[in-house]
Design a protein around this motif. Structure first.
Motif, short mmCIF file in Angstrom:
data_model
loop_
_atom_site.label_atom_id
_atom_site.label_comp_id
_atom_site.label_asym_id
_atom_site.label_seq_id
_atom_site.Cartn_x
_atom_site.Cartn_y
_atom_site.Cartn_z
N ALA A 62 3.80 -28.31 -3.85
CA ALA A 62 3.55 -28.37 -5.28
C ALA A 62 4.77 -28.93 -6.01
O ALA A 62 5.91 -28.61 -5.69
N LYS A 63 4.50 -29.77 -6.99
CA LYS A 63 5.53 -30.44 -7.78
C LYS A 63 5.29 -30.19 -9.26
O LYS A 63 4.22 -29.73 -9.66
N VAL A 64 6.25 -30.56 -10.08
CA VAL A 64 6.13 -30.43 -11.52
C VAL A 64 4.86 -31.13 -12.01
O VAL A 64 4.19 -30.65 -12.92
N THR A 65 4.53 -32.23 -11.40
CA THR A 65 3.34 -32.99 -11.82
C THR A 65 2.04 -32.22 -11.58
O THR A 65 1.00 -32.61 -12.11
N THR B 293 7.81 -22.30 -4.48
CA THR B 293 7.81 -22.65 -3.06
C THR B 293 6.45 -23.05 -2.55
O THR B 293 5.43 -22.73 -3.13
N PRO B 294 6.45 -23.75 -1.45
CA PRO B 294 5.17 -24.18 -0.91
C PRO B 294 4.26 -23.00 -0.67
O PRO B 294 4.67 -22.04 -0.06
N ALA B 295 3.07 -23.10 -1.12
CA ALA B 295 2.13 -22.01 -0.94
C ALA B 295 1.35 -22.20 0.34
O ALA B 295 0.95 -23.29 0.67
N SER B 296 1.12 -21.11 1.02
CA SER B 296 0.48 -21.20 2.32
C SER B 296 -0.99 -21.55 2.23
O SER B 296 -1.40 -22.62 2.65
N ALA B 297 -1.81 -20.66 1.68
CA ALA B 297 -3.24 -20.90 1.71
C ALA B 297 -3.71 -21.87 0.64
O ALA B 297 -4.61 -22.66 0.87
N ALA B 298 -3.14 -21.80 -0.55
CA ALA B 298 -3.63 -22.61 -1.65
C ALA B 298 -3.28 -24.08 -1.50
O ALA B 298 -4.02 -24.94 -1.92
N VAL B 299 -2.16 -24.36 -0.92
CA VAL B 299 -1.74 -25.74 -0.74
C VAL B 299 -1.38 -25.91 0.73
O VAL B 299 -0.64 -25.13 1.28
N ASN B 300 -1.91 -26.93 1.36
CA ASN B 300 -1.57 -27.19 2.75
C ASN B 300 -0.15 -27.73 2.79
O ASN B 300 0.10 -28.88 2.46
N THR B 301 0.80 -26.87 3.19
CA THR B 301 2.21 -27.25 3.12
C THR B 301 2.57 -28.33 4.12
O THR B 301 3.61 -28.97 3.97
N ARG C 296 3.70 -18.44 -5.19
CA ARG C 296 4.56 -19.36 -4.42
C ARG C 296 4.35 -20.81 -4.86
O ARG C 296 5.29 -21.61 -4.84
N ILE C 297 3.15 -21.16 -5.25
CA ILE C 297 2.92 -22.50 -5.80
C ILE C 297 3.74 -22.65 -7.08
O ILE C 297 4.41 -23.67 -7.28
N GLN C 298 3.67 -21.63 -7.93
CA GLN C 298 4.44 -21.68 -9.17
C GLN C 298 5.94 -21.76 -8.87
O GLN C 298 6.69 -22.44 -9.58
N ALA C 299 6.38 -21.09 -7.83
CA ALA C 299 7.79 -21.15 -7.43
C ALA C 299 8.17 -22.56 -7.00
O ALA C 299 9.24 -23.06 -7.34
N ALA C 300 7.29 -23.21 -6.27
CA ALA C 300 7.55 -24.59 -5.84
C ALA C 300 7.68 -25.52 -7.03
O ALA C 300 8.55 -26.40 -7.07
N ILE C 301 6.82 -25.30 -8.01
CA ILE C 301 6.87 -26.12 -9.23
C ILE C 301 8.19 -25.87 -9.97
O ILE C 301 8.85 -26.81 -10.40
N LEU D 247 14.19 -19.21 -11.75
CA LEU D 247 12.79 -18.91 -12.02
C LEU D 247 11.99 -18.94 -10.71
O LEU D 247 11.14 -18.07 -10.47
N ALA D 248 12.28 -19.91 -9.87
CA ALA D 248 11.61 -20.00 -8.57
C ALA D 248 11.84 -18.73 -7.76
O ALA D 248 10.91 -18.18 -7.16
N MET D 249 13.09 -18.23 -7.74
CA MET D 249 13.40 -17.00 -7.01
C MET D 249 12.64 -15.82 -7.59
O MET D 249 12.15 -14.96 -6.85
N ASN D 250 12.50 -15.76 -8.91
CA ASN D 250 11.73 -14.68 -9.52
C ASN D 250 10.27 -14.72 -9.09
O ASN D 250 9.66 -13.68 -8.84
N PHE D 251 9.71 -15.91 -9.00
CA PHE D 251 8.33 -16.03 -8.53
C PHE D 251 8.21 -15.61 -7.06
O PHE D 251 7.24 -14.99 -6.66
N GLU D 252 9.20 -15.96 -6.27
CA GLU D 252 9.20 -15.55 -4.85
C GLU D 252 9.26 -14.04 -4.74
O GLU D 252 8.56 -13.44 -3.91
N ARG D 253 10.11 -13.42 -5.54
CA ARG D 253 10.21 -11.96 -5.54
C ARG D 253 8.89 -11.35 -5.96
O ARG D 253 8.41 -10.38 -5.36
N ALA D 254 8.28 -11.91 -6.99
CA ALA D 254 6.98 -11.42 -7.45
C ALA D 254 5.92 -11.56 -6.37
O ALA D 254 5.09 -10.66 -6.18
N ALA D 255 5.96 -12.67 -5.63
CA ALA D 255 5.00 -12.87 -4.54
C ALA D 255 5.15 -11.77 -3.49
O ALA D 255 4.16 -11.24 -2.99
N GLU D 256 6.39 -11.42 -3.18
CA GLU D 256 6.62 -10.34 -2.21
C GLU D 256 6.07 -9.01 -2.73
O GLU D 256 5.49 -8.23 -1.98
#
Length: 172
Positions: A37-40, A24-32, A86-91, A100-109
């Motif tokens: 963040a994308k696969v690229t 998912t879009p990361a707040s501080a690391a990436v200006n949403t 959350r950046i990794q989740a967005a990717i 996998l994205a949901m797992n990263f979101e859970r980990a972020a929490e």
């Protein structure tokens, strides 16, 4: 082994650690407002090292053998931030890997939850260790104290499955 080779290995390990976390879009690391963040953008350590910071605000450049040996980098400096997860989740989401994205979101929490509390929750989730009420109280605590709604919903879902499968305390 020379210092340069060891530093390279440390950076590679950190890069791999960071590449194993979140979406998912990361707040501080990436200006949403301007970028998601994308696969690229993967792997972050190679393509956007400026986005990777630890919980103590260290960057990848701070992880040198010299800094480790002089205790300028400690185990506490290795903790990942919710933003990086959350950046990794967005990717992961961009790659079509929603679970996998949901797992990263859970980990972020969970980065906001103290380690001791996580271990208590882990033990409470073992079969026959908790009542429905105890699991619901854990879910409420996660949601209200730590703003961990995804994790709270996960605990509530587990409680319902434990009821269905007769895995609650007193069911044995």
């Amino acid at each position: 082994m020379n210092t340069e080779a060891i530093e390279s290995m440390v950076r590679d390990v950190l890069s791999r650690m960071n590449s194993l976390q979140g979406e998912t879009p990361a707040s501080a690391a990436v200006n949403t407002s301007t970028h998601t963040a994308k696969v690229t953008d993967y792997p972050l350590a190679n393509k956007h090292p400026e986005w990777v910071k630890t919980a103590t605000n260290k960057t990848l450049d701070d992880f040198t053998l010299e800094n480790v040996l002089s205790n300028k980098v400690t185990a506490q400096d290795m903790r990942i931030t919710p933003e990086t997860l959350r950046i990794q989740a967005a990717i992961a989401k961009d790659a079509g890997r929603d679970r996998l994205a949901m797992n990263f979101e859970r980990a972020a929490e969970l980065t906001a939850v103290p380690d001791e509390r996580i271990l208590e929750i882990y033990n409470a989730l073992r079969p026959y260790r908790s009542t429905k009420e105890e699991l619901m109280a854990i879910a409420d605590d996660l949601e209200h104290r730590y703003q961990a709604k995804i994790c709270a919903d996960f605990i509530r879902e587990a409680a319902m499955l434990y009821i269905e499968r007769k895995k609650l305390k007193g069911d044995d």
